[in-house]
Scaffold this motif. Structure first.
Motif, mmCIF file in Angstrom:
data_model
loop_
_atom_site.group_PDB
_atom_site.id
_atom_site.type_symbol
_atom_site.label_atom_id
_atom_site.label_comp_id
_atom_site.label_asym_id
_atom_site.label_seq_id
_atom_site.Cartn_x
_atom_site.Cartn_y
_atom_site.Cartn_z
ATOM 1 N N ALA A 22 0.827 -1.210 0.000
ATOM 2 C CA ALA A 22 0.000 0.000 0.000
ATOM 3 C C ALA A 22 0.861 1.261 0.000
ATOM 4 O O ALA A 22 0.555 2.234 -0.699
ATOM 5 N N ALA A 23 1.955 1.244 0.759
ATOM 6 C CA ALA A 23 2.849 2.407 0.806
ATOM 7 C C ALA A 23 3.500 2.653 -0.553
ATOM 8 O O ALA A 23 3.675 3.811 -0.956
ATOM 9 N N ALA A 24 3.851 1.588 -1.254
ATOM 10 C CA ALA A 24 4.463 1.743 -2.586
ATOM 11 C C ALA A 24 3.487 2.394 -3.562
ATOM 12 O O ALA A 24 3.877 3.268 -4.350
ATOM 13 N N ILE A 25 2.233 2.006 -3.497
ATOM 14 C CA ILE A 25 1.225 2.624 -4.362
ATOM 15 C C ILE A 25 1.083 4.103 -4.007
ATOM 16 O O ILE A 25 1.087 4.974 -4.886
ATOM 17 N N ALA A 102 -3.403 6.671 -1.226
ATOM 18 C CA ALA A 102 -3.328 6.330 -2.654
ATOM 19 C C ALA A 102 -4.668 6.582 -3.334
ATOM 20 O O ALA A 102 -4.718 7.090 -4.464
ATOM 21 N N PHE A 103 -5.753 6.238 -2.630
ATOM 22 C CA PHE A 103 -7.088 6.464 -3.190
ATOM 23 C C PHE A 103 -7.305 7.930 -3.534
ATOM 24 O O PHE A 103 -7.855 8.256 -4.593
ATOM 25 N N THR A 104 -6.875 8.832 -2.644
ATOM 26 C CA THR A 104 -7.086 10.256 -2.917
ATOM 27 C C THR A 104 -6.340 10.691 -4.167
ATOM 28 O O THR A 104 -6.859 11.493 -4.947
ATOM 29 N N TRP A 105 -5.130 10.178 -4.357
ATOM 30 C CA TRP A 105 -4.395 10.512 -5.582
ATOM 31 C C TRP A 105 -5.111 9.958 -6.814
ATOM 32 O O TRP A 105 -5.280 10.664 -7.818
ATOM 33 N N LEU A 106 -5.523 8.700 -6.741
ATOM 34 C CA LEU A 106 -6.163 8.071 -7.906
ATOM 35 C C LEU A 106 -7.470 8.769 -8.273
ATOM 36 O O LEU A 106 -7.723 9.057 -9.442
ATOM 37 N N ALA A 107 -8.296 9.041 -7.283
ATOM 38 C CA ALA A 107 -9.621 9.611 -7.556
ATOM 39 C C ALA A 107 -9.586 11.093 -7.861
ATOM 40 O O ALA A 107 -10.280 11.554 -8.768
ATOM 41 N N TYR A 108 -8.769 11.841 -7.126
ATOM 42 C CA TYR A 108 -8.864 13.298 -7.228
ATOM 43 C C TYR A 108 -7.774 13.939 -8.085
ATOM 44 O O TYR A 108 -8.027 14.938 -8.740
ATOM 45 N N GLN A 118 -11.526 2.529 -6.256
ATOM 46 C CA GLN A 118 -11.836 1.602 -5.168
ATOM 47 C C GLN A 118 -11.284 0.206 -5.422
ATOM 48 O O GLN A 118 -11.069 -0.555 -4.483
ATOM 49 N N LEU A 119 -11.020 -0.112 -6.669
ATOM 50 C CA LEU A 119 -10.402 -1.399 -6.996
ATOM 51 C C LEU A 119 -9.048 -1.537 -6.309
ATOM 52 O O LEU A 119 -8.632 -2.640 -5.944
ATOM 53 N N MET A 120 -8.373 -0.420 -6.104
ATOM 54 C CA MET A 120 -7.097 -0.444 -5.405
ATOM 55 C C MET A 120 -7.272 -1.002 -3.990
ATOM 56 O O MET A 120 -6.456 -1.765 -3.503
#
Length: 170
Positions: A22-25, A102-108, A118-120
């Protein structure tokens, strides 16, 4: 004594690998999510919510990467040394925290759709489930340096104080 390396390896796989995944992502998304101005060399355009990592990004992307690796090493050592229940709490909290980051980076920032972002979380959950079922159990667990309690607890104190100073007291 011969059980110690195997116990440490099992705890590392069960509790450190999901955190590191998770940290790497999160760390990769942080670097890739920097603006064009940042990548043209104006590091004052650093964009990161964690003050310590933002400061490192303002120095150079490699400073951020090195700092992130040092942080990951410190946290893994802490996970390997503390009692099993606390190791699980630290691992799960760090894994969930980095998955959320990571989710915040991917989504926003990258504007991926919510289902794709959310797949992440599902990928992180799969890694957690696989790693937790690789033979580690609390009953067979033995923390790193268990046979050297003074060195172990002194190390734990340092491993707690450093992140608190770098991340919570800033």
């Amino acid at each position: 004594m011969s059980e110690q390396p195997n116990a440490t390896k099992l705890r590392f796989v069960a509790l450190c690998v999901p955190f590191l995944f998770a940290a790497a992502i999160d760390g990769t998304a942080t670097q890739l999510g920097q603006s064009a101005e940042y990548w043209r060399g104006d590091f004052t355009f650093a964009n990161e919510g964690v003050t310590t990592f933002n400061d490192l990004l303002r120095v150079h992307p490699l400073a951020h990467a090195a700092g992130f690796l040092a942080y990951a090493l410190l946290l893994c050592l802490l996970i390997l040394m503390v009692p099993p229940l606390l190791a699980m709490v630290v691992s799960f909290a760090a894994t969930i925290g980095h998955a959320a980051g990571a989710f915040t980076w991917l989504a926003y920032q990258f504007r991926f759709s919510m289902p794709i972002s959310q797949l992440m979380f599902a990928c992180v959950a799969v890694v957690m489930a696989v790693c937790l079922t690789r033979g580690w159990t609390i009953e067979n667990d033995r923390p790193l340096l268990a046979n050297r309690p003074i060195a172990r607890w002194m190390s734990i104190a340092v491993l707690i104080v450093v992140p608190v100073c770098l991340f919570l007291l800033r």
